[in-house]
Design a protein around this motif. Sequence first.
Motif, mmCIF file in Angstrom:
data_model
loop_
_atom_site.group_PDB
_atom_site.id
_atom_site.type_symbol
_atom_site.label_atom_id
_atom_site.label_comp_id
_atom_site.label_asym_id
_atom_site.label_seq_id
_atom_site.Cartn_x
_atom_site.Cartn_y
_atom_site.Cartn_z
ATOM 1 N N GLN A 1 -3.817 0.516 -6.565
ATOM 2 C CA GLN A 1 -4.990 0.670 -5.708
ATOM 3 C C GLN A 1 -6.184 1.208 -6.491
ATOM 4 O O GLN A 1 -7.301 1.250 -5.968
ATOM 5 N N GLN B 1 2.426 2.003 -6.561
ATOM 6 C CA GLN B 1 1.570 1.516 -5.480
ATOM 7 C C GLN B 1 0.189 2.167 -5.538
ATOM 8 O O GLN B 1 -0.832 1.503 -5.354
ATOM 9 N N GLU C 1 0.842 -1.189 0.000
ATOM 10 C CA GLU C 1 0.000 0.000 0.000
ATOM 11 C C GLU C 1 0.882 1.246 0.000
ATOM 12 O O GLU C 1 1.969 1.243 0.573
#
Length: 813
Positions: free
Chosen positions: A205, A201, A159
């Motif tokens: 998402q 990252q 994340e």
Amino acid sequence: MALMVAESLLGAGFEQVFTLLQETVKDVVSKARQFKGLLRNLDSTLDLLADTVKKIERSNQQRGRAVEKTQSLIEEMTKGEELVRKCLQIPWWNLVLIVKYSSKLSKLDKAILRFCQVDLQLHGTMTVFETREIVSDISQRMDSIRSVETPKVSFAVREPPDFTVGFDMPMKELKTLLLKEEVTLLVLTAPGGCGKTTLVQMLCQDEIIKGKFENNIFFVNVSKTPNVKVIVQNLLNYKNMQPDFQIQSDDDAIDQLLQLLNHITPNPILLILDDVWLGSENLLEKFKFDLPNYKILVTSRTAFPRFRFTYHLKPLNDVDAMTLFRRSVSLHDGSSYIPAEEDVKKIVKGCGGFPLVLQVIGASLRGQHEVVWRSRLMNWSNGQSFLGSDDKLLGHLESSLENDKVIIKECFMDLGSFPEDQRIPAAILIDMWAELYELDEDGIDAIAHLHELTTRNLANLVMAGKDASEANSYYNDDFVTLHDILRELAMHQSSKEPEEERPRLILNISGNNLPKRWMEKKQKLINACLLSISTGESFSWSWCNIHAPKVEVLVLNFQKLNYTLPEFVEKMDELKVFIVTNYGFFHAEISNFQLLGSLPNFRRIRLEKVSISSLCKTLVPLKSLKKISLFMCNIGKAFENCTIQLSNALPNLIEIRIDYCNDLMELPVGLCDIVLLKKLIITNCHKLSALSEGIGNLENLEVLRFRSCTDLSELPESIKSLHKLSILDISDCLSIGKLPKHIGELCNLKVLNMKGCLRLCNSLPESTVELKQLELVVCDKERAKLWEPIKEFLTKLKVEVAEKDINLNWLPK
């Protein structure tokens, strides 16, 4: 009526079995990161069913009615409880077993759901309003929670940081470009520290990206010296397509990779190759295949002009750079001194819009006196930007170390001793710094230094959740990560003096390319106190003639199946700490171990992913050794086949740590003869099922941990002889059903950790009331009830109910 229908399905043993399964799932879901999604789904399913089970049980009691047994469901629940417990036994690196157990968990969840959705309805279609209500609730939950497939362990995308600024537009542009049909390989390029990995990252998402590629997003750290065989071997394991043979060459690896990708297609695939260095263009060519819906996203400091599609990530603009800097420099209470706006702008301009530089410089100035700010401003008065050159970046970042205490700067430079993109276990640093800087043995000072480095954004300390019994003494699961630029800074700082005069010497050897000065026949004198040597899989050169009489810490990093310790180790008379880490895929055989027998000051050794049997063949007395740590090693019955008895080989050993050694099935009898032993710590050894009665011989033992040894069913009664024992940890030993009858004879026991001991349900032994020195018991809510009648006899006792740790970022990805 719905309750009566359900009663005919549920047997008298159902609620007991159901409760045990539910309790086990709730305990394990916060610990088995590998199965987090699947266990959460199962937990949700059981929560939905829990109220129904209680209503049925109440109805049974009110009517005094005998209930038919639904034996198949009870058996399914019983097997399920055992299955969930075994999930804790699966190490994060064993991808084959993760795949296997993921499938079993999915089947268990589906079996329970089928009972709720089908069986109840089939037995009451005319008058089952309540049953339909249950089924409807479950169906809605199923719609909102999709069944999780194989967890992405080694190749999961982390994340992004909690706070980012200036990446929204680049992410939109990068996504648009990546999703174009003609783009099959896209290079995301920028200098180091610009936020390339953070941007990726964030991209992963994005709901559109997740929806398109689903579980076929593979994130691979390539780094400066990529190992194609290891990368592909892990990818195959991840998808449960492990070949029957060991991959011998890069060509074999690429062939196997193509088979894997063909197996996945036509489902879309996104392969992310992070941190590809100049000179690795051929690697990108090898990973290119003409397959439908297959895309490669590369991050690199180099643009690689031979590839058609490139996205250049720009530094932050002035506004975003100022926002990030102010956040990095401000204390939480807002008390940090910050100069006038124009002065701040000069510093921010000098950082060139680099997020990493802004954060590091900001953290180095946080809480500093006005004089320090003025001094730094004088150095940056021209507002020069350092964009575009890693050398300039390193020089700029050096200023963040100017005001650090000497010990903090030394600790930071030590972090360069380990390969890039690898986690550095805190336990290693504790051992190193205890000897190099005379820090405390328990690691409190070392962890404090790591916290300070983290505060300054010079490193990232990731700590596992801890209860009161572990707060200042248990750091096995903690580790440090280091950005590539910061690692280069650490090595750059260490290399300012001439090679012969450096206090730490860090050698990274690619292939067989030893520096020419190291190949000369004359003896090479090294005066360093810390020597780190990293070699790759292809290293086969004979070690040169090195004389290193002052080395106190030796770090060897390698990737070979067979590794020979350098001959020059034998003459390192000051050597105190020896760290041997195999970063390869398979366990390594070590030879020349007998060289260590002549070292008079040798105190600590840590071995990772090593076959211990290869050492025992040539085991020699290590009379000064105080501590041995084995991590992910193959042990088996190696200690039983030693050429000499362990008590003679390790006569002064006071601490043993064994972690994730999955073939350890019983405690080696020879260890029980090392009578000076003070700490015996065995953790995450899930096949360990038997302890020798000889453990009672360890009369000097003060700390005994069998944490997460899930097959261990009991502690031997001889444990009562450990009269100096102050800490006993059996947390997450799921199979332990009782405490030793005479545990009350542990007259100095102060701390008992028994959280997660789900089988421990009966009353505590009568002798428990004799534990007069017991101050703290850590357990879950159910076990806490067992201590209620004991508390009146033990006036010092505090029973702490352990909170479930839901912060799982520390677990291996």
